[in-house]
Design a protein around this motif. Structure first.
Motif, PDB file in Angstrom:
ATOM      1  N   GLU A 152       0.814  -1.345   0.018  1.00 17.85           N
ATOM      2  CA  GLU A 152       0.037  -0.053   0.054  1.00 17.85           C
ATOM      3  C   GLU A 152       0.879   1.351   0.184  1.00 17.85           C
ATOM      4  O   GLU A 152       0.637   2.115  -0.761  1.00 17.85           O
ATOM      5  CB  GLU A 152      -0.763  -0.135   1.159  1.00 17.85           C
ATOM      6  CG  GLU A 152      -2.010  -1.155   1.002  1.00 17.85           C
ATOM      7  CD  GLU A 152      -2.623  -1.631   2.236  1.00 17.85           C
ATOM      8  OE1 GLU A 152      -3.815  -2.202   2.188  1.00 17.85           O
ATOM      9  OE2 GLU A 152      -2.184  -1.241   3.551  1.00 17.85           O
ATOM     10  N   LEU A 153       2.002   1.348   0.824  1.00 22.35           N
ATOM     11  CA  LEU A 153       2.803   2.259   0.738  1.00 22.35           C
ATOM     12  C   LEU A 153       3.383   2.524  -0.432  1.00 22.35           C
ATOM     13  O   LEU A 153       3.681   3.706  -1.050  1.00 22.35           O
ATOM     14  CB  LEU A 153       4.084   2.278   1.875  1.00 22.35           C
ATOM     15  CG  LEU A 153       3.409   2.283   3.369  1.00 22.35           C
ATOM     16  CD1 LEU A 153       4.410   1.782   4.308  1.00 22.35           C
ATOM     17  CD2 LEU A 153       2.989   3.642   3.714  1.00 22.35           C
ATOM     18  N   GLU A 154       3.853   1.473  -1.202  1.00 21.12           N
ATOM     19  CA  GLU A 154       4.532   1.481  -2.382  1.00 21.12           C
ATOM     20  C   GLU A 154       3.518   1.998  -3.527  1.00 21.12           C
ATOM     21  O   GLU A 154       3.795   2.753  -4.610  1.00 21.12           O
ATOM     22  CB  GLU A 154       5.020   0.013  -2.921  1.00 21.12           C
ATOM     23  CG  GLU A 154       5.532   0.088  -4.375  1.00 21.12           C
ATOM     24  CD  GLU A 154       6.141  -1.194  -4.573  1.00 21.12           C
ATOM     25  OE1 GLU A 154       6.826  -1.163  -5.806  1.00 21.12           O
ATOM     26  OE2 GLU A 154       5.868  -2.158  -4.035  1.00 21.12           O
ATOM     27  N   PHE A 155       2.163   1.569  -3.384  1.00 20.56           N
ATOM     28  CA  PHE A 155       1.138   2.008  -4.318  1.00 20.56           C
ATOM     29  C   PHE A 155       1.139   3.653  -4.331  1.00 20.56           C
ATOM     30  O   PHE A 155       0.911   4.194  -5.425  1.00 20.56           O
ATOM     31  CB  PHE A 155       0.020   1.565  -4.021  1.00 20.56           C
ATOM     32  CG  PHE A 155      -1.335   2.188  -4.595  1.00 20.56           C
ATOM     33  CD1 PHE A 155      -1.775   2.036  -5.887  1.00 20.56           C
ATOM     34  CD2 PHE A 155      -2.041   3.131  -3.608  1.00 20.56           C
ATOM     35  CE1 PHE A 155      -2.710   2.889  -6.397  1.00 20.56           C
ATOM     36  CE2 PHE A 155      -3.372   3.823  -4.130  1.00 20.56           C
ATOM     37  CZ  PHE A 155      -3.440   3.798  -5.579  1.00 20.56           C
ATOM     38  N   PRO A 173     -13.126   8.177   6.174  1.00 18.68           N
ATOM     39  CA  PRO A 173     -11.749   8.405   5.999  1.00 18.68           C
ATOM     40  C   PRO A 173     -11.356   9.570   6.806  1.00 18.68           C
ATOM     41  O   PRO A 173     -10.046   9.642   7.050  1.00 18.68           O
ATOM     42  CB  PRO A 173     -12.034   9.326   4.509  1.00 18.68           C
ATOM     43  CG  PRO A 173     -13.341   8.369   4.099  1.00 18.68           C
ATOM     44  CD  PRO A 173     -14.149   8.374   5.024  1.00 18.68           C
ATOM     45  N   MET A 174     -11.979  10.239   7.442  1.00 16.24           N
ATOM     46  CA  MET A 174     -11.778  11.413   8.681  1.00 16.24           C
ATOM     47  C   MET A 174     -10.989  10.394   9.693  1.00 16.24           C
ATOM     48  O   MET A 174      -9.955  11.004  10.188  1.00 16.24           O
ATOM     49  CB  MET A 174     -12.715  12.094   8.972  1.00 16.24           C
ATOM     50  CG  MET A 174     -12.322  13.082  10.281  1.00 16.24           C
ATOM     51  SD  MET A 174     -12.300  12.550  11.998  1.00 16.24           S
ATOM     52  CE  MET A 174     -14.236  12.171  12.241  1.00 16.24           C
ATOM     53  N   HIS A 175     -11.540   9.305  10.170  1.00 15.16           N
ATOM     54  CA  HIS A 175     -10.966   8.579  11.116  1.00 15.16           C
ATOM     55  C   HIS A 175      -9.818   7.754  10.623  1.00 15.16           C
ATOM     56  O   HIS A 175      -8.913   7.557  11.586  1.00 15.16           O
ATOM     57  CB  HIS A 175     -12.066   7.583  11.618  1.00 15.16           C
ATOM     58  CG  HIS A 175     -13.326   8.048  12.221  1.00 15.16           C
ATOM     59  ND1 HIS A 175     -13.030   8.875  13.691  1.00 15.16           N
ATOM     60  CD2 HIS A 175     -14.697   8.426  12.003  1.00 15.16           C
ATOM     61  CE1 HIS A 175     -14.285   9.090  13.977  1.00 15.16           C
ATOM     62  NE2 HIS A 175     -15.119   9.115  13.045  1.00 15.16           N
ATOM     63  N   LEU A 176      -9.668   7.431   9.465  1.00 17.61           N
ATOM     64  CA  LEU A 176      -8.438   6.928   9.015  1.00 17.61           C
ATOM     65  C   LEU A 176      -7.267   7.965   9.041  1.00 17.61           C
ATOM     66  O   LEU A 176      -6.146   7.563   9.370  1.00 17.61           O
ATOM     67  CB  LEU A 176      -8.555   6.423   7.227  1.00 17.61           C
ATOM     68  CG  LEU A 176      -9.449   5.245   7.086  1.00 17.61           C
ATOM     69  CD1 LEU A 176      -9.631   5.240   5.739  1.00 17.61           C
ATOM     70  CD2 LEU A 176      -8.413   3.987   7.754  1.00 17.61           C
ATOM     71  N   ALA A 177      -7.465   9.074   8.780  1.00 18.42           N
ATOM     72  CA  ALA A 177      -6.812  10.215   8.640  1.00 18.42           C
ATOM     73  C   ALA A 177      -6.265  10.397  10.144  1.00 18.42           C
ATOM     74  O   ALA A 177      -5.145  10.588  10.586  1.00 18.42           O
ATOM     75  CB  ALA A 177      -7.084  11.442   8.389  1.00 18.42           C
ATOM     76  N   GLY A 178      -7.256  10.238  11.144  1.00 18.06           N
ATOM     77  CA  GLY A 178      -7.001  10.409  12.578  1.00 18.06           C
ATOM     78  C   GLY A 178      -6.189   9.106  12.914  1.00 18.06           C
ATOM     79  O   GLY A 178      -5.007   9.346  13.812  1.00 18.06           O
ATOM     80  N   ALA A 179      -6.360   8.133  12.550  1.00 17.91           N
ATOM     81  CA  ALA A 179      -5.467   6.790  13.161  1.00 17.91           C
ATOM     82  C   ALA A 179      -3.965   6.797  12.460  1.00 17.91           C
ATOM     83  O   ALA A 179      -3.101   6.554  13.001  1.00 17.91           O
ATOM     84  CB  ALA A 179      -6.226   5.459  12.138  1.00 17.91           C
ATOM     85  N   VAL A 236     -10.618   1.057  -0.063  1.00 26.78           N
ATOM     86  CA  VAL A 236     -10.468   1.732   1.105  1.00 26.78           C
ATOM     87  C   VAL A 236      -8.858   1.863   1.783  1.00 26.78           C
ATOM     88  O   VAL A 236      -8.343   2.891   2.236  1.00 26.78           O
ATOM     89  CB  VAL A 236     -11.473   1.285   2.183  1.00 26.78           C
ATOM     90  CG1 VAL A 236     -10.808   1.855   3.530  1.00 26.78           C
ATOM     91  CG2 VAL A 236     -12.656   1.606   1.847  1.00 26.78           C
ATOM     92  N   ARG A 237      -8.312   0.736   1.510  1.00 28.88           N
ATOM     93  CA  ARG A 237      -6.904   0.839   2.063  1.00 28.88           C
ATOM     94  C   ARG A 237      -5.990   1.518   1.248  1.00 28.88           C
ATOM     95  O   ARG A 237      -4.867   2.377   1.644  1.00 28.88           O
ATOM     96  CB  ARG A 237      -6.636  -0.470   2.302  1.00 28.88           C
ATOM     97  CG  ARG A 237      -7.092  -1.517   3.328  1.00 28.88           C
ATOM     98  CD  ARG A 237      -6.530  -2.858   3.669  1.00 28.88           C
ATOM     99  NE  ARG A 237      -5.199  -2.571   4.150  1.00 28.88           N
ATOM    100  CZ  ARG A 237      -4.877  -2.477   5.431  1.00 28.88           C
ATOM    101  NH1 ARG A 237      -5.857  -2.524   6.468  1.00 28.88           N
ATOM    102  NH2 ARG A 237      -3.750  -2.172   5.967  1.00 28.88           N
ATOM    103  N   ASP A 238      -6.064   1.572  -0.066  1.00 29.40           N
ATOM    104  CA  ASP A 238      -5.132   2.601  -0.794  1.00 29.40           C
ATOM    105  C   ASP A 238      -5.592   4.004  -0.880  1.00 29.40           C
ATOM    106  O   ASP A 238      -4.685   4.812  -0.821  1.00 29.40           O
ATOM    107  CB  ASP A 238      -5.567   2.090  -2.484  1.00 29.40           C
ATOM    108  CG  ASP A 238      -4.656   0.748  -2.839  1.00 29.40           C
ATOM    109  OD1 ASP A 238      -4.059   0.473  -1.895  1.00 29.40           O
ATOM    110  OD2 ASP A 238      -4.995   0.228  -3.847  1.00 29.40           O
ATOM    111  N   MET A 239      -6.829   4.020  -0.409  1.00 28.53           N
ATOM    112  CA  MET A 239      -7.092   5.597  -0.044  1.00 28.53           C
ATOM    113  C   MET A 239      -6.503   5.755   0.991  1.00 28.53           C
ATOM    114  O   MET A 239      -6.007   7.128   1.294  1.00 28.53           O
ATOM    115  CB  MET A 239      -8.766   5.740   0.030  1.00 28.53           C
ATOM    116  CG  MET A 239      -9.105   7.155   0.695  1.00 28.53           C
ATOM    117  SD  MET A 239     -10.961   7.300   1.081  1.00 28.53           S
ATOM    118  CE  MET A 239     -11.154   6.032   2.526  1.00 28.53           C
ATOM    119  N   ALA A 240      -6.360   4.965   2.092  1.00 30.14           N
ATOM    120  CA  ALA A 240      -5.606   5.470   3.362  1.00 30.14           C
ATOM    121  C   ALA A 240      -4.233   5.736   2.972  1.00 30.14           C
ATOM    122  O   ALA A 240      -3.647   6.611   3.625  1.00 30.14           O
ATOM    123  CB  ALA A 240      -5.845   4.259   4.453  1.00 30.14           C
TER     124      ALA A 240
END
Length: 196
Positions: free
Chosen positions: A47-50, A150-156, A130-134
């Motif tokens: 995911e980081l590489e993507f 997505p706001m909660h993903l940004a928080g995490a 969702v994971r690639d969005m994160a």
């Protein structure tokens, strides 16, 4: 298992103090306090590489990159599309090299696609997982959007965020996210009303 919604919905009312759902849920499980109330989310190497490849090949940033989530699953928590377009254009005119990753999963903002005059600095990322969005949010400079998943993903991910609020008190959603700033018009009578 008690479903989170069953436990927090009766509590979320204007006449009660605002409490974060994380606290409500953990208290219902018997925890008085949590050492770390942040949700846990870990990106994989793939995911980081993507995100790295997407930034290098598509975005090619020369300035800040803003991850913009356009709408909550509840339209009442969403920011007017005309205001979002004005926001994008205003930042483009005032911040050198700014680019936007737009997550518009329900076609709230771009009903007919990205406008021609924005195609060089707005990237429609509405088809990613969702994971690639994160991973893309993690790579961005800033997250902007409503009270949403997505706001909660940004928080995490501890990503700096500007979150638009209305009927729901920000302290009930982002008080555990030191990286987040709430924006709301306090003079409106419906602020913090929980949709009442």
């Amino acid at each position: 298992g008690v479903h989170l919604g069953q436990k927090d919905m009766p509590y979320e009312r204007r006449d009660l103090p605002s409490r974060n759902r994380i606290d409500i849920f953990s208290n219902s499980l018997g925890f008085v306090t949590l050492d770390n109330p942040l949700p846990f989310f870990q990106l994989t190497d793939d995911e980081l590489e993507f995100a790295d490849i997407f930034f290098k090949e598509a975005v090619q940033p020369i300035g800040p990159v803003i991850a913009l989530h356009t709408a909550s699953n509840d339209k009442k928590r969403s920011w007017d599309p005309k205001q979002q377009l004005a926001f994008i254009r205003k930042l483009k005119a005032t911040i050198l090299g700014v680019k936007f990753l737009v997550f518009d999963f329900n076609r709230f903002l771009f009903t007919k696609g990205v406008p021609e005059d924005m195609k060089d600095y707005v990237f429609d990322c509405s088809t990613v997982s969702v994971r690639d969005m994160a991973a893309l949010i993690n790579k961005a400079t800033l997250f902007v959007g409503p009270d949403s998943g997505p706001m909660h993903l940004a928080g995490a991910l501890r990503k700096p965020a500007v979150v638009v609020f209305g009927a729901i008190p920000p302290e009930a959603r982002i008080n555990h996210y030191e990286s987040h700033t709430a924006v709301r018009m306090d003079e409106l009578g419906c602020i913090g009303c929980w949709y009442k």
